[in-house]
Design a protein around this motif. Structure first.
Motif, PDB file in Angstrom:
ATOM      1  N   SER A  73      44.865  50.491  47.434  1.00 27.88           N
ATOM      2  CA  SER A  73      45.765  50.879  46.350  1.00 27.88           C
ATOM      3  C   SER A  73      46.391  49.618  45.768  1.00 27.88           C
ATOM      4  CB  SER A  73      46.852  51.826  46.870  1.00 27.88           C
ATOM      5  OG  SER A  73      47.636  51.156  47.844  1.00 27.88           O
ATOM      6  N   GLY A  74      46.888  49.701  44.538  1.00 29.49           N
ATOM      7  CA  GLY A  74      47.558  48.565  43.892  1.00 29.49           C
ATOM      8  C   GLY A  74      46.617  47.410  43.643  1.00 29.49           C
ATOM      9  N   THR A  75      47.082  46.187  43.996  1.00 28.00           N
ATOM     10  CA  THR A  75      46.302  44.969  43.780  1.00 28.00           C
ATOM     11  C   THR A  75      45.024  44.977  44.600  1.00 28.00           C
ATOM     12  OG1 THR A  75      48.379  43.774  43.445  1.00 28.00           O
ATOM     13  CG2 THR A  75      46.421  42.441  43.804  1.00 28.00           C
ATOM     14  N   THR A  81      37.700  46.834  43.247  1.00 35.87           N
ATOM     15  CA  THR A  81      36.927  47.284  42.088  1.00 35.87           C
ATOM     16  C   THR A  81      36.105  46.136  41.509  1.00 35.87           C
ATOM     17  OG1 THR A  81      38.592  48.947  41.569  1.00 35.87           O
ATOM     18  CG2 THR A  81      37.075  48.346  39.797  1.00 35.87           C
ATOM     19  N   VAL A  82      36.747  44.961  41.347  1.00 35.24           N
ATOM     20  CA  VAL A  82      36.047  43.789  40.808  1.00 35.24           C
ATOM     21  C   VAL A  82      34.938  43.345  41.767  1.00 35.24           C
ATOM     22  CG1 VAL A  82      36.294  41.344  40.208  1.00 35.24           C
ATOM     23  CG2 VAL A  82      37.991  43.004  39.418  1.00 35.24           C
ATOM     24  N   ALA A  83      35.257  43.263  43.049  1.00 32.51           N
ATOM     25  CA  ALA A  83      34.257  42.853  44.039  1.00 32.51           C
ATOM     26  C   ALA A  83      33.096  43.848  44.086  1.00 32.51           C
ATOM     27  CB  ALA A  83      34.890  42.728  45.423  1.00 32.51           C
ATOM     28  N   GLY A  84      33.407  45.144  43.993  1.00 28.88           N
ATOM     29  CA  GLY A  84      32.362  46.166  43.988  1.00 28.88           C
ATOM     30  C   GLY A  84      31.478  46.045  42.760  1.00 28.88           C
TER      31      GLY A  84
END
Length: 143
Positions: A73-75, A81-84
């Motif tokens: 959650s949060g940061t 999300t970016v890594a995925g």
């Protein structure tokens, strides 16, 4: 005198027959070698991965981003999300490449002059070991 004439005639005949038979054994009289003519020594079929394109990157990135968004959650969620998305894009490109494998036929030859060579074909050249071929225009053709 008759003996000398007979001996001279015999020596002349012997010399001529020696010269005539030596004409075939002349080391300077060699068979012509065709530098473009060869014999197939082997044919290998190699499967290579194709190239992954934009579709694999996009689909993989979207799928990876969606999965990464489910974590934390949060940061932490933003980083996941970016890594995925990055990992998914990388994986998607390689998966697409595996799905587009390409066959390559590698034909090895030995030329009449002793040299060897290898030719690559994107399709089956229908050549087998032992076939006589000729190099023509940068490729091989049957002789």
């Amino acid at each position: 005198m008759k003996f000398r004439t007979a001996l001279s005639t015999a020596l002349t005949a012997l010399t001529l027959s020696t010269l005539m038979s030596g004409a075939h054994a002349d080391p300077h009289h060699k068979k012509r070698v065709c530098n473009e003519c060869a014999k197939v020594t082997g044919v290998r079929v190699v499967e290579q991965d194709g190239k992954g394109g934009a579709a694999g990157v996009i689909v993989g990135g979207v799928a990876g981003g969606l999965l990464g968004n489910q974590i934390g959650s949060g940061t932490g969620r933003d980083l996941a999300t970016v890594a995925g998305a990055v990992g998914g894009a990388y994986a998607g490109k390689h998966i697409e490449g595996k799905m587009k494998t390409e066959k390559t036929w590698k034909v090895s030859v030995r030329y009449e002059n002793g040299r060897t060579g290898t030719f690559q074909f994107g399709h089956d050249p229908h050549m087998r070991k032992g076939d006589r071929v000729r190099r023509e225009g940068g490729t091989l053709v049957r002789s």
